[in-house]
Design a protein around this motif. Structure first.
Motif, PDB file in Angstrom:
ATOM      1  N   MET A 176     -69.930 -11.805  48.247  1.00  0.00           N
ATOM      2  CA  MET A 176     -69.610 -11.789  49.669  1.00  0.00           C
ATOM      3  C   MET A 176     -68.345 -10.970  49.777  1.00  0.00           C
ATOM      4  O   MET A 176     -67.295 -11.359  49.268  1.00  0.00           O
ATOM      5  CB  MET A 176     -69.377 -13.221  50.173  1.00  0.00           C
ATOM      6  CG  MET A 176     -69.194 -13.298  51.662  1.00  0.00           C
ATOM      7  SD  MET A 176     -70.750 -12.925  52.519  1.00  0.00           S
ATOM      8  CE  MET A 176     -70.150 -13.026  54.201  1.00  0.00           C
ATOM      9  N   ARG A 177     -68.450  -9.820  50.416  1.00  0.00           N
ATOM     10  CA  ARG A 177     -67.301  -8.922  50.452  1.00  0.00           C
ATOM     11  C   ARG A 177     -66.250  -9.413  51.439  1.00  0.00           C
ATOM     12  O   ARG A 177     -66.572  -9.869  52.531  1.00  0.00           O
ATOM     13  CB  ARG A 177     -67.738  -7.511  50.848  1.00  0.00           C
ATOM     14  CG  ARG A 177     -68.503  -6.835  49.751  1.00  0.00           C
ATOM     15  CD  ARG A 177     -68.578  -5.350  49.960  1.00  0.00           C
ATOM     16  NE  ARG A 177     -69.321  -5.014  51.157  1.00  0.00           N
ATOM     17  CZ  ARG A 177     -69.776  -3.788  51.400  1.00  0.00           C
ATOM     18  NH1 ARG A 177     -69.562  -2.801  50.547  1.00  0.00           N
ATOM     19  NH2 ARG A 177     -70.434  -3.541  52.493  1.00  0.00           N
ATOM     20  N   HIS A 178     -65.011  -9.306  51.033  1.00  0.00           N
ATOM     21  CA  HIS A 178     -63.901  -9.541  51.957  1.00  0.00           C
ATOM     22  C   HIS A 178     -64.000  -8.482  53.044  1.00  0.00           C
ATOM     23  O   HIS A 178     -64.088  -7.291  52.741  1.00  0.00           O
ATOM     24  CB  HIS A 178     -62.590  -9.397  51.170  1.00  0.00           C
ATOM     25  CG  HIS A 178     -61.365  -9.719  51.955  1.00  0.00           C
ATOM     26  ND1 HIS A 178     -60.915  -8.933  52.979  1.00  0.00           N
ATOM     27  CD2 HIS A 178     -60.469 -10.728  51.840  1.00  0.00           C
ATOM     28  CE1 HIS A 178     -59.800  -9.448  53.475  1.00  0.00           C
ATOM     29  NE2 HIS A 178     -59.517 -10.538  52.801  1.00  0.00           N
ATOM     30  N   PRO A 179     -64.021  -8.905  54.324  1.00  0.00           N
ATOM     31  CA  PRO A 179     -64.318  -7.928  55.370  1.00  0.00           C
ATOM     32  C   PRO A 179     -63.264  -6.817  55.484  1.00  0.00           C
ATOM     33  O   PRO A 179     -63.596  -5.710  55.905  1.00  0.00           O
ATOM     34  CB  PRO A 179     -64.363  -8.776  56.647  1.00  0.00           C
ATOM     35  CG  PRO A 179     -63.666 -10.051  56.308  1.00  0.00           C
ATOM     36  CD  PRO A 179     -63.849 -10.260  54.849  1.00  0.00           C
ATOM     37  N   ALA A 180     -62.039  -7.094  55.139  1.00  0.00           N
ATOM     38  CA  ALA A 180     -61.006  -6.063  55.262  1.00  0.00           C
ATOM     39  C   ALA A 180     -60.849  -5.289  53.959  1.00  0.00           C
ATOM     40  O   ALA A 180     -60.963  -4.072  53.933  1.00  0.00           O
ATOM     41  CB  ALA A 180     -59.669  -6.694  55.674  1.00  0.00           C
ATOM     42  N   SER A 181     -60.593  -5.991  52.873  1.00  0.00           N
ATOM     43  CA  SER A 181     -60.220  -5.310  51.634  1.00  0.00           C
ATOM     44  C   SER A 181     -61.417  -4.874  50.802  1.00  0.00           C
ATOM     45  O   SER A 181     -61.295  -4.013  49.946  1.00  0.00           O
ATOM     46  CB  SER A 181     -59.351  -6.240  50.775  1.00  0.00           C
ATOM     47  OG  SER A 181     -60.146  -7.289  50.243  1.00  0.00           O
ATOM     48  N   ARG A 182     -62.552  -5.498  51.031  1.00  0.00           N
ATOM     49  CA  ARG A 182     -63.767  -5.253  50.254  1.00  0.00           C
ATOM     50  C   ARG A 182     -63.662  -5.749  48.803  1.00  0.00           C
ATOM     51  O   ARG A 182     -64.486  -5.421  47.964  1.00  0.00           O
ATOM     52  CB  ARG A 182     -64.199  -3.783  50.299  1.00  0.00           C
ATOM     53  CG  ARG A 182     -64.559  -3.317  51.727  1.00  0.00           C
ATOM     54  CD  ARG A 182     -65.957  -3.754  52.086  1.00  0.00           C
ATOM     55  NE  ARG A 182     -66.256  -3.634  53.499  1.00  0.00           N
ATOM     56  CZ  ARG A 182     -67.039  -2.685  54.042  1.00  0.00           C
ATOM     57  NH1 ARG A 182     -67.574  -1.764  53.291  1.00  0.00           N
ATOM     58  NH2 ARG A 182     -67.289  -2.689  55.334  1.00  0.00           N
ATOM     59  N   PHE A 183     -62.613  -6.487  48.497  1.00  0.00           N
ATOM     60  CA  PHE A 183     -62.614  -7.287  47.267  1.00  0.00           C
ATOM     61  C   PHE A 183     -63.666  -8.389  47.462  1.00  0.00           C
ATOM     62  O   PHE A 183     -64.350  -8.432  48.480  1.00  0.00           O
ATOM     63  CB  PHE A 183     -61.245  -7.932  47.036  1.00  0.00           C
ATOM     64  CG  PHE A 183     -60.246  -7.056  46.325  1.00  0.00           C
ATOM     65  CD1 PHE A 183     -60.015  -7.216  44.965  1.00  0.00           C
ATOM     66  CD2 PHE A 183     -59.532  -6.079  46.996  1.00  0.00           C
ATOM     67  CE1 PHE A 183     -59.099  -6.425  44.294  1.00  0.00           C
ATOM     68  CE2 PHE A 183     -58.616  -5.276  46.332  1.00  0.00           C
ATOM     69  CZ  PHE A 183     -58.398  -5.451  44.975  1.00  0.00           C
TER      70      PHE A 183
END
Lengths: 266, 780
Positions: A176-183
């Motif tokens: 599940m990608r972090h919506p801002a950082s994409r971590f």
């Protein structure tokens, strides 16, 4: 950025020697963490030792049941590599959802695991696959290597040279990608080794960094299927909580991502 | 229409330089002897500035000066102004807290500047800034609207007791109460409109250059309205008289409203350049943009809608608390009042409306106009209410809208606006057809079988654009007129320069404005250039915002063109020995209608400048100007429908389809219009799903970088299905309504209506992050 002195050694030995001569040196791999931090003046190394041109740190080798990725190999090269795709396609997939194209062209597996961001993708793969981290001094098991948030077993001046992955029977990764950082907001790597061991690692979830998930491993050992996890409950205590996800949400994601990773692994 | 005339999909002239990296932005400009400014900003949301010790910094290499807030006050540089006066319901004027360009004694938000270091390079200025010691005494801070209006809350300004900016009302309270007393059904809704950071791609920047011999300043700045900047800097900030101040806004990389305002950094750069005797450059970084660019939205609202037994709306009551941040930014007062509450009738016939808006100070970045400015908040509120009502009344949401649509025009709403034209059924029809609304139930059932929650959401928006008729806005408290100016300069060989007070910072004026000339004269657009963004070149102008550049700016150009053409026809008639009334303009020629007698436009131009054979009494030259003041707002409107799926395991939303049927009146360049709609939709969807500027309880910003603040990326968005249902605007001769803000105004409600439809729960705040959606699904 503060003033710094830039070095570009052509061998690991030269890099280590340069490190020994500097007061506050930092090794630079792909620069996807170190450079932004330096630009924000949050890091001020006296010397930056760029490992990017060291040939012995580049490349992928598949030998029998061991896939070895040299530390300086970029995400893009890992993602594209035929041996990676053949031996452990879950690693190729993980790399394809890591960051964005600009990050993937520059970032390296060695840089990622040396930084050990608690939401980075690779630590989950290393831990779940039981990988070995090779340095210029020794070999370190993934369990021993990752030691909490941004902390590893690396000593001062020690350089990661490669990561060796035992080729698993099955493996899958869901993120599940972090919506801002994409971590990883939370991501789970599941693996079934050729000897039948079940290993599951979650990243982005725990306050202590990448972690094995025993409850899920036990359930999958009994029954390797997504539905085996239906009644597993992951406790929220000790999990990260921030504006993008509560601890309860991350606990849910550990389970849901694990189920989907099992489905992806087949 | 010619191949490059009105309605043609002409490729943008400006893109060659943008795509090849040849755009010239403020930061690209380097002046001889230029110094660099670095601001020292408060790390505290609220604090007293006890002492600033710059002695160590002044000894560092390359440091030219360290200037403080006290010095700018001592030099009598004016406090920042708010250009729209609002009166509270008790008759008292709005309560403005003093806002000096740098804080001499009190800081009220994180990022407010207290001092500036001027040095030979950016890095040296930054080094020295770290050596400046600022002694703060922290004060209690408040960031949340509700906390700020509670008794005992930390107080920001002595001028504003209770942290209240104003308590303003609009509409007929008695009539509204009467409607509610008789209502068959009442629908209630509480909504928050989340605070956004505008995040133009190019950060703000300024270069100030003082010429001591001429006592003249030049300011290069990232402005949407350089003339307004000059006016304000001259009239209110005591920088220089207008004729001694030239403001240039060169290529500007996006604004979205945030570059309308005149910020402290420009004022400080101008003042400092005179003090140090060298040009001063400041270029903000992304963190400074998050901390100091005026934010948008941030409303908390309770609304109630009354219906009769036939599901006709009979009344609307709204109470909104609007967060202003720590100070009143340039047009902040108008945004939650005249740009918001005047649109609360939406597309619907609502006989009685009463709205109350309380403006509130908090220890946060000032809030002002951001793409849509008040109208997105109004549209979101009304369209969430309509959806809520449809669910409560158990009627189809599209049908409930149709039952209440305004169908007769002109239509006077109870909240000032008089809608001139529109066809709301036509746009809803087009959107419903495009998305196959009738087939949704079957698609939802199929998705359910796949374990997905599918939803559909409608949003029928209306906005007031073409800002604005000067007399009307003046009567409502505006400090400026909102007309536009234009000048048409025909050169002696027939090429044309159009000078406009509009300013392009992504809108494509260099193409669309040329298309009008191509349409009128039949000349290729390569023969036309657009001049804008320089107060020394263009006489005056009000700039670009509020979807005004085509409706107002282009109409001004049309008026100037008509004057020029009238004179050119006289010259042509004289040369062709024909009657002026018989001259027609075709394909770059002035012809005698019905004959083969013609004179090419360049020959007319040459005749005007040689002046060898002009009609008796005619002045030489071919140059005309016009000021155009619109008679009304324009009212773009449309219907957006969003279909999406929610993953119940993760709460993640995936778009299935997004259709937009807009009525923008006449389109000059449909390709550019589509680009504007795409960008607006991205911002509207960004607000609905991703974006949120968050502060903790102590006023510390939590989202001051792209690692935490979620900007929409291409892969967060669907492919958009766009169409147009056109009714021409009767208020301007080109029939234009404007298209710049529609997407950002209409999209958010469609997305939230669709998600709440999918999950079967009506209450869901923006941004609908996966975490929030998942928790809402699983809430008891």
């Amino acid at each position: 950025m503060y003033q710094t002195t830039y070095h570009r050694p052509s061998s690991v030995d030269e890099a280590v020697a340069l490190f020994g001569k500097s007061s506050e040196a930092k090794f630079l791999a792909g620069g996807q963490t170190l450079l932004p931090v330096m630009k924000q003046r949050l890091a001020a190394p006296s010397d930056v030792i760029d490992l990017g041109k060291i040939k012995e740190l580049q490349g992928v080798e598949l030998s029998g049941d061991v896939l070895t990725i040299k530390a300086g190999t970029t995400y893009f090269d890992i993602m594209q590599n035929a041996d990676v795709k053949k031996a452990i396609p879950a690693i190729a997939y993980l790399t394809s959802v890591l960051g964005d194209p600009a990050v993937r062209y520059r970032g390296t597996i060695g840089g990622s695991i040396a930084n050990n961001d608690p939401a980075a993708d690779y630590p989950a793969a290393l831990l779940a696959l039981g990988a070995t981290v090779k340095t210029n001094k020794r070999s370190i098991s993934a369990e021993d290597f990752f030691q909490g948030l941004f902390t590893t077993a690396l000593e001062d001046g020690e350089i990661i040279t490669a990561v060796s992955f035992p080729v698993p029977a099955k493996a899958g990764y869901e993120k599940m990608r972090h919506p801002a950082s994409r971590f990883a907001l939370t991501a789970v790597f599941v693996a079934q080794t050729k000897s039948g061991e079940i290993r599951v690692a979650a990243t982005g979830a725990s306050q202590s960094g990448v972690m094995r998930v025993g409850a899920i491993e036990a359930a999958l050992k009994a029954n390797w299927s997504p539905s085996a996890l239906d009644n597993v409950s992951i406790p929220a205590s000790g999990l990260l909580a921030d504006i993008h996800g509560t601890a309860e949400y991350r606990a849910n994601l550990v389970k849901v991502m694990a189920q989907r990773a099992v489905a992806a692994a087949g | 229409m010619g191949v490059e005339g009105i309605g043609a999909r002409v490729v943008r002239k400006e893109d060659k330089r943008f795509i090849t990296g040849k755009g010239r932005y403020v930061d690209d400009i380097k002046l001889q002897g230029m110094t660099h400014a670095h601001f020292i900003r408060s790390p505290h949301a609220h604090a007293k500035v006890k002492k600033i010790d710059s002695s160590a910094a002044l000894k560092m290499p390359g440091v030219v000066a360290v200037l403080t807030g006290q010095e700018i006050v001592d030099d009598k540089v004016g406090n920042l102004i708010c250009g729209w006066a609002i009166t509270s319901k008790d008759g008292s004027p709005m309560k403005m807290g003093a806002w000096p360009a740098m804080a001499p004694e009190t800081v009220r938000f994180v990022g407010q500047a207290v001092a500036v270091v001027i040095a030979d390079s950016k890095n040296l200025a930054r080094d020295a800034a770290e050596a400046v010691v600022v002694d703060y005494e922290e004060l209690p801070a408040v960031a949340d609207i509700h906390a700020a209006i509670k008794g005992g809350a930390p107080q920001l300004h002595p001028e504003a007791p209770g942290n209240q900016v104003y308590d303003w009302v609009i509409g007929d309270e008695g009539a509204t109460d009467a409607a509610f007393a008789k209502a068959a059904n009442v629908v209630k809704l509480d909504v928050t409109n989340n605070r956004l950071a505008p995040n133009a791609m190019e950060p703000r920047a300024a270069i100030a250059d003082y010429d001591a011999a001429e006592e003249h300043f030049t300011l290069y700045t990232t402005s949407q309205n350089p003339h307004v900047a000059r006016l304000v800097l001259s009239a209110f900030y005591n920088i220089a008289p207008e004729h001694k101040l030239r403001v240039i806004a060169p290529d500007v990389g996006g604004g979205f409203g945030s570059k309308i305002f005149i910020y402290p950094e420009e004022m400080v750069a101008l003042w400092a350049s005179k003090k140090v005797g060298r040009p001063v450059k400041w270029t903000g970084d992304r963190t400074e943009a998050f901390l100091t660019d005026a934010h948008g939205r941030d409303h908390v609202t309770h609304a109630e809608m009354a219906f009769d037994a036939n599901n006709k709306i009979t009344g609307l009551k709204v109470k909104t608390y609007a967060n202003f941040g720590a100070y009143m930014s340039l047009f902040s007062s108008s945004v939650p009042t005249y740009l918001y509450a005047t649109l609360l009738s939406g597309q619907y016939n609502i006989p009685a409306i009463h709205a109350e808006v309380v403006g509130v100070y908090t220890n946060t970045t000032p809030v002002d106009a951001y793409r849509g400015a008040g109208r997105p908040e109004a549209s979101y509120l009304i369209e969430r209410l309509m959806e809520t009502a449809a669910r409560q009344l158990k009627v189809d949401p599209a049908q409930l809208r149709r039952t209440n649509f305004i169908t007769q025009f002109p239509h006077q709403t109870p909240v000032i606006m008089a809608y001139d034209t529109g066809d709301f059924n036509a746009s809803l029809d087009a959107a419903m057809k495009a998305i196959d609304y009738a087939g949704f139930a079957a698609r939802k059932a199929k998705a359910k079988a796949d374990g997905k929650l599918r939803g559909i959401g409608v949003s029928c928006y209306i906005e007031a654009c073409g800002i604005a008729p000067s007399k009307a806005v003046g009567s409502l408290g505006a400090g400026v007129g909102l007309w536009e100016s234009a000048e048409v300069r025909v050169n002696p060989v027939g090429t044309i320069e159009i000078l406009t007070g509009s300013h392009s910072h992504g809108q494509g004026h260099e193409t669309t404005f040329c298309q009008l000339v191509a349409e009128r004269l039949g000349v290729p657009i390569s023969q036309v250039s657009i001049v804008h963004g320089d107060t020394d070149k263009v006489q005056f102008g009000m700039g670009t915002y509020g979807s005004r550049s085509a409706a107002v700016g282009l109409t001004a150009i049309l008026k100037a063109m008509e004057k020029m053409e009238s004179k050119a026809k006289k010259i042509a008639a004289h040369a062709l020995e024909a009657s002026e009334g018989d001259i027609v303009i075709e394909n770059g020629e002035f012809k005698v209608a019905g004959t083969d007698k013609a004179i090419a436009f360049p020959m007319v131009a040459l005749a005007a400048y040689t002046a060898h054979n002009l009609p008796d009494g005619m002045e030489p030259g071919l140059k005309e100007s016009a000021f155009y003041d619109p008679s009304n707002f324009t009212f773009p409107a449309g219907a957006y429908i969003c279909e999406l799926e929610v993953d119940p395991g993760t709460g993640k939303t995936s778009f299935v389809n997004f259709v937009a049927a807009d009525d923008f009146g006449r389109l000059i360049n449909p390709m550019i219009v589509e680009g504007q709609v795409h960008g607006g939709l991205a911002q509207g969807i960004g607000q609905a799903l991703l974006e949120h500027a968050i502060y903790d309880a102590n006023g510390q910003p939590v989202t001051a970088s792209f690692m935490d603040y979620s900007m929409p990326r291409a892969d967060d968005l669907p492919s958009f299905n766009l169409s147009h249902t056109t009714t021409l605007c009767p208020g301007n001769p080109l029939g234009i309504k404007g298209c710049g803000e529609a997407g950002a105004i209409g999209a958010s409600a469609a997305v939230i209506n669709a998600i709440t439809d999918a999950i079967g729960k009506n209450n869901l705040e923006m941004p609908a992050t996966p975490d929030r959606v998942w928790r809402t699904i699983h809430a008891a």
